[in-house]
Motif scaffolding. Structure first.
Motif: not given
Ligand SMILES: Nc1ncnc2c1ncn2[C@@H]1O[C@H](COP(=O)(O)OP(=O)(O)OP(=O)(O)O)[C@@H](O)[C@H]1O
Ligand SMILES: [Mg+2]
Lengths: 1015, 256
Positions: B55-58, B52-53, A389, B27
């Protein structure tokens, strides 16, 4: 309209005249085409047979039964009394041996390197990368020669004692002797036990598997019982047969004392011997193919989506389980087809055995081979980064509220509810995460085994780098390169016409610079690199002159058949020299510096003879130095006697002129040497010689009736280990002096034309690009004309292709190969897709036949058969014949590339063109080809790079391109023992060109030049 | 305070199956998760949403160690996530995860996909694993698809297989990362139904989703992420009817 017009109906039923009937026309066209092809073929074949008959050769198989009359030292026993058929059999066995062992080893090495390429350890990853790039960008044949001549034949002479490794393994220039296994008479019975054991073991394996299946467990714990079964039966058998069925034979050197009292090794007895030829061929094929297999493995593993690995990890699979159950099964499907191609390439490439004299099939039969030896680089699919992302900055900005929005936050009484009050600010990560420290932790010391790997490899790298540096700076003899730069550049192209080669170089450089400016962008790094390169070139000669030149030693010796001949050198006005004349005793150490005469051994022998113990030292020696125009009026005279004191003098030369050093010796034995400081060794290249003559006039032809030696690099030899200062003074300086001017001009031309291209692109991009393409097209005939010259012309006298050589010939062969192959390739590709079966079959046959045959054999066949096919072609020289072979060969590969492009064009394009009423020719030229060719530009670039490396194969028919020149140069007596230097030098040239071209083509690909244009 | 909890709140691993304290992750230089503290109780369903972005997935990926965190504590079912491989393996086998892109193994049949981990990781017998798999396929509503390959199924069916695959390990916790985002609207329902059933059966679930209907109906609690931190947390009641934070309000106004 309720009624049809009668005339319309009538025309419908009117017979079409034959000459307008499509069906008839296509048939006639096919017949004509087939008849043409077949009759040309028959005519050529007929000519060939006639020529063979007139030479007294009738092609039939009887010769196979005649005795061979030559010996084969490799493989199954074979003597000169055996027949050709036996020889052929031996050759087949040899080839199979190399290929089968090679396949196993190369697979192991390739997989290891491919996995290393994906390692999380930065160091390991990059070592693998360097390995792959280095091997893929240099021709296999160069590697083979290097390994054979530079490694195996450079091992110590067997006589002087082989290197002994634990085992024992003996290494010498006669090969590798390892402990061997010997089967005794009882072996066959024992083997029965082993076979029974194997059968029993497979039953055990099967039973255990079934048991696990029935219990529903994953099948584990079946290896140990199976192995145990075999082991037990083998042990029982061993005891049962009585005498041990297998014994080991250890190699033992057979020493022999010579009458002189010297002890030498006659041979190594026992053990198994691997000849240098076998070892070199095997090693070369294994490490070369492994580089390609590594890329195949990497691409296969990377093609498995990262989500697969994450899903596996989320389920709790261990690292190895993930690899075994998830990654490998998926990767293998992608890996296996290209892996098969690499196996085939290894088998084909084994035909290069001929180059190093290993008796394989091609080498022994030296005829057509159904084995193949072409190493057309496979174009691996390129994989992008894993998608992740990207932060959507725009949206974030819209959403972002001013900080004071947080002020109104309320803490709810519900324990389930939370509202942020003071938001934590973004902080810097802990020091262990970022910067050099974090990088190292992640990339080098992630886990304990990562750390271990890093340390081991770091140690190995440092060790290798130090060794390499010591060799390059201290030990290697670069004279072979520096003195022969013109040969490496243009071969035997006449010295007075070399300007034409320079002109062509500049034309091509200017066009490349222009193209770069028009299509490419020079990155900042590239700009800096060019800048530094230019500056370094500019200052290199001046920089090198800051370092003291090591002294020159010359030794007049008593009692030798040739006392020192007069020496001449050039000296400038007021140049000061320091001379020291020393009587040599047994205690005098071998000096460090240049010595006159051939080699280090010669020098050693020279002084040894002079100092033979039983001879009395009763030398009186005199040297004097004078202007060459007045040899009998010395500027200084020095005299020493054996056991006496050294004499020295400081002199200042009176004028810019040739000077001469002469000597006289009295007495029966003893030696003295003259040390000369302040005189740089003269350069010996043709251009340098011309320069000397211009400044100092012609050198004296004789002095007192004797031919003088020049104090030049070709006559002098460096002894002792150079240090860095010596290296700069002795190697960098002269090298820079040789290449400096050309390199400067070339760099300037590139820079200027780059800017011109940029500027022109800004003014009118489309027009400039068209002009540039036109200029490239025109440049081909123009440069060829300049190189070859015009019949009867004064300004451009003809220089026959037989005089072309070196890098010039390498490039010409590659360029001609691809340019001439272009029409053939396009036509054959179209022909293969033709609706006319006759055309299709013939084109397919051509393409597939040529692709199934190795390039070596095509070149070889063209060389032998072209003169036979048509009497008028007999006088064509072998460069042209090689070009014919390479063109035919490349044509077939190009046809396949173009066909790929044709297939990529959507059907609709053709249908639309037909619907518009275009005929086949118009449609092909205007609609189909432009799209197809645009799509395959990167693939053609890849083909060209492969061809560039493959030009090295023409050494097989004795042409003197880069590799051929290297081989010629090192066979000259004064460069004996410099194979490594010569091959390293040309390998670097091949690498630089190949790497530059492939990174340019990668960029071309990335920039989307090959992609179909967006609508 | 139990939701976005105070970093200094007492740790109670009896009541809470997941305890996160002061979690920070970067990151490179980019600060993705900032001082996140959460407690999740047994059988609780927590929905995580946010732009989006954010940090939920993270965040949910740090819980089963698909992402490594740099600061803070994560305790799952009384086991702390450290560099200890044994802890990681143990925690992973207690947590099932469902991905947005399904990540089924394309070279294995549906049945093999589901039984692979129980056999190789849990060391169950095949019969046991297959019986379990059939039962789970029944539960997610596709018992007839067992011998097909993932490529032969629709997106909704694939995602249900993925859920069954995760459940086959008998996890105590299920993580869902946008399980319906890659699906067509008519398939979303079938997946959500399975998830609702799962929630009702008492599974502890952490669900990243933009399906607000699901959140309203099933969630015990909703965490709202922005810029790597939890800005608001509360019951669906609180979240939809009485959001306090301006960020939350803005988000809801855009999404509803
Ligand atoms: N492996 C990685 N290396 C560097 N940056 C990352 C990595 N994975 C995610 N990010 C960054 O960390 C931030 C959070 O990412 P994450 O995927 O947790 O967002 P999200 O809330 O799940 O978004 P979405 O709703 O789009 O899935 C984003 O800015 C993304 O670009
Ligand atoms: Mg996400």
């Amino acid at each position: 309209m309720s009624q049809r017009s009668p005339t319309f109906d009538a025309s419908l039923h009117q017979p079409v005249p034959l000459w307008r009937d499509v069906r008839v026309l296509t048939l006639v066209a096919q017949i004509i085409f087939a008849v043409l092809v077949v009759s040309v073929g028959i005519a050529l074949l007929n000519n060939m047979l006639t020529a063979l008959r007139s030479a007294g050769i009738t092609p039939n198989a009887d010769f196979l039964q005649r005795t061979a009359g030559f010996e084969l030292l490799e493989g199954p026993a074979f003597s000169r009394e055996d027949t050709f058929a036996d020889a052929f059999r031996v050759a087949v066995v040899n080839t199979l041996r190399v290929v089968s062992v090679g396949l196993v080893l190369t697979t192991i090495l390739g997989v290891v390197i491919g996995i290393a390429r994906l390692s999380s350890n930065w160091l390991v990853r990059h070592i693998a990368l360097v390995y792959i790039e280095a091997l893929q960008n240099t021709p296999l044949l160069v590697q083979l020669y290097f390994i054979y001549l530079g490694v195996f034949l450079a091992l110590p002479n067997l006589r002087d004692g082989p290197i002994e490794l634990p085992g024992p393994v003996y290494l010498s220039n006669r090969g590798l002797v390892t402990p061997g296994v010997v089967f005794t008479e009882t072996a066959s019975i024992w083997f029965l036990y082993v076979i029974v054991g194997l059968v029993a073991a497979s039953f055990v394996w099967y039973a255990r598997t079934r048991a696990a299946e029935r219990a529903g467990h994953p099948p584990t714990g079946r290896l140990a019982p199976a192995v145990a079964t075999v082991a037990v039966l083998a042990a029982v058998g061993w005891l049962a047969v009585g005498a041990p069925p297998i014994t080991f034979s250890l190699p033992v050197p057979d020493m022999r004392e010579l009458p002189t009292g010297e002890v030498v090794v006659r041979r190594v007895e026992g053990g198994d011997t691997l000849t240098p030829e076998f070892s070199a061929l095997l090693l070369g094929l294994v490490i070369y193919t492994a580089a390609f297999i590594a890329e195949v493995v990497r691409a296969g593993v990377q093609a498995v989506p990262y989500g697969q690995i994450e899903a596996a990890r989320a389920q709790g699979f261990s690292y190895f389980q993930t690899l075994q159950l998830i990654v490998l099964p998926q990767a293998l499907r992608i890996i296996i087809p290209p892996l098969g191609n690499q196996y085939l390439n290894l088998a084909k490439n084994s035909s290069l055995a001929i180059a190093i004299g290993f008796p394989d099939v091609f080498s022994v039969s030296n005829t057509i081979a159904n084995q193949s030896g072409q190493s057309v680089t496979m174009l691996l699919p390129h994989h992008g980064e894993l998608p992740h992302d990207e932060p959507d900055d725009l949206r974030r900005d819209q959403l972002h509220q001013p900080a004071d929005a947080d002020q109104g936050a309320v803490r709810m009484s519900d324990r389930y509810v939370y509202v942020e009050t003071a938001p934590p600010e973004a902080r810097k990560p802990p020091a262990t995460e970022v910067g050099a420290l974090g990088w190292m932790r992640k990339n080098l010391f992630g886990t304990w085994y990562d750390a271990l790997l890093t340390l081991v490899f770091a140690f190995l790298i440092v060790y290798a780098a130090v060794g390499l540096l010591n060799w390059v700076v201290g030990a290697a003899n670069w004279d072979v390169v520096v003195n022969n730069l013109r040969l490496f550049g243009s071969g035997r192209y006449p010295a007075d016409q070399v300007g034409r080669v320079t002109a062509v170089t500049l034309i091509v450089t200017a066009l490349s610079g222009l193209a770069w400016g028009l299509w490419g962008r020079m990155s900042r790094v590239t700009q800096i690199l060019w800048g530094t390169g230019l500056v370094m070139l500019l200052i290199a000669p001046a920089f090198a002159s800051l370092f003291p030149i090591p002294p020159i030693y010359a030794a007049p010796t008593a009692g030798t058949s040739s006392p020192l001949a007069p020496l001449i050198f050039v000296g400038g006005e007021n140049q000061s020299l320091h001379l020291t004349f020393t009587p040599v005793t047994r205690e005098t150490e071998t000096p460090k510096g240049f010595i006159g005469g051939a080699s280090r051994t010669a020098w050693g022998e020279y002084t040894r003879t002079a100092l033979e113990p039983e001879q009395a030292d009763d030398l009186t020696a005199t040297v004097w130095i004078a202007e060459a125009s007045a040899p009998d009026r010395p500027l200084v005279t020095l005299t020493v006697t054996s056991g006496g004191e050294a004499e020295s003098a400081e002199i200042t030369l009176p004028a810019a002129s040739w000077y001469v050093i002469q000597s006289a010796v009295e007495g029966a034995s003893g030696a003295a040497w003259l040390k000369i400081e302040g005189v740089p060794p003269m350069r010996s290249s043709t251009s340098a010689q011309a320069e000397y003559e211009q400044v100092y006039g012609p050198p004296p032809a004789t002095i007192d009736g004797e031919r003088p030696h020049r104090l030049d690099i070709a006559w002098l030899r460096f002894v002792g280990t150079r240090n860095l200062s010596d290296f700069v003074a002795v190697v960098v300086g002269p090298f820079a002096a040789e290449v400096n001017r050309l390199a400067l001009v070339v760099s300037l031309v590139v820079v200027v034309s780059y800017w011109v291209g940029m500027a022109a692109g800004r003014i009118n991009e489309k027009l400039s690009r068209r002009l540039a393409v036109a200029a490239w097209l025109v440049s081909f005939p123009v440069t060829m004309l300049i190189l070859r010259g015009l019949d009867g012309s004064e300004a451009l006298p003809v220089v026959g292709t037989d005089r072309w050589g070196g890098l010039l010939l390498t490039l010409v062969l590659a360029v001609v190969g691809i340019v001439a192959a272009f029409p053939i390739g396009v036509l054959a590709a179209l022909g293969r897709r033709s609706r006319l079966p006759a055309v299709r079959i013939i084109c397919t046959f051509y393409i597939e036949f040529v692709r199934g045959v190795p390039l070596v054999t095509v070149i070889w066949a063209a060389n032998v058969m072209v003169p036979l096919m048509e009497p008028r072609l007999a006088s064509v020289d072998s460069v042209i014949r090689a070009m014919v072979g390479m063109t035919l060969f490349t044509g077939a590969y190009l046809a396949e590339v173009v066909r790929g492009g044709l297939q990529a064009i959507p059907r609709g394009q053709e249908e639309a063109a037909r619907a518009l009423g275009m005929n086949a020719v118009v449609m092909t030229v205007l609609i189909v080809l432009p799209q197809a060719l645009r799509a395959v530009i990167p693939a053609i670039a890849g083909l060209f790079i492969a061809l560039f490396k493959d030009t090295s194969l023409v050494v097989i028919i004795g042409l003197l391109e880069l590799l051929g020149i290297a081989r010629t140069v090192i066979s000259q007596p004064e460069y004996v023992g410099t194979q490594r230097e010569a091959f390293v030098f040309i390998a670097v040239i091949y690498f630089v060109f190949s790497y530059a071209m492939s990174s340019a083509s990668r960029r071309l690909e990335a920039s989307g030049a090959g992609a179909a244009r967006k609508l | 305070m139990d939701a976005g909890v105070d970093a200094s709140a007492p740790v109670n691993t009896e009541a809470n199956i997941i305890v996160v304290r002061g979690l920070n992750k970067w990151f490179g230089d980019f600060h993705v998760l900032k001082d996140v503290s959460v407690d999740v109780r047994h059988q609780e369903v927590v929905v995580i949403c946010g732009p989006s972005g954010s940090g939920k997935s993270t965040f949910i990926r740090t819980i089963n160690r698909l992402e490594e965190h740099q600061e803070g504590t994560i305790i799952v079912d009384g086991i702390e996530l450290t560099h200890d491989v044994r802890n990681i393996a143990q925690i992973r086998s207690e947590i099932g995860m469902v991905f947005q892109q399904f990540n089924l193994f394309p070279h294995l049949t549906v049945m093999q996909n589901i039984t692979l981990a129980p056999i190789w990781v849990r060391r169950w017998s095949r019969d046991e694993a297959e019986a379990k798999a059939r039962q789970l396929l029944e539960r997610v509503g596709i018992p007839e698809q067992a011998d097909k390959y993932p490529g032969q199924l629709s997106g909704g069916q694939q995602q249900r297989v993925a859920i069954a695959r995760a459940l086959a390990m008998e996890p105590k916790i299920m993580l869902f990362d946008e399980p319906t985002s890659a699906l067509d609207p008519e398939m979303i329902k079938e997946v959500l139904d399975v998830m609702k059933e799962l929630a009702q059966s008492g599974m502890t679930m952490l669900v990243v989703t933009h399906e607000m209907g699901f959140a309203r109906e099933v969630a015990d609690r909703i965490l709202f992420f922005d810029y790597g931190r939890i800005v608001e947390a509360g019951t669906p009641e609180h979240f939809f009817h009485n959001p306090q934070h301006d960020r939350t309000k803005l988000f809801l106004s855009q999404i509803l």
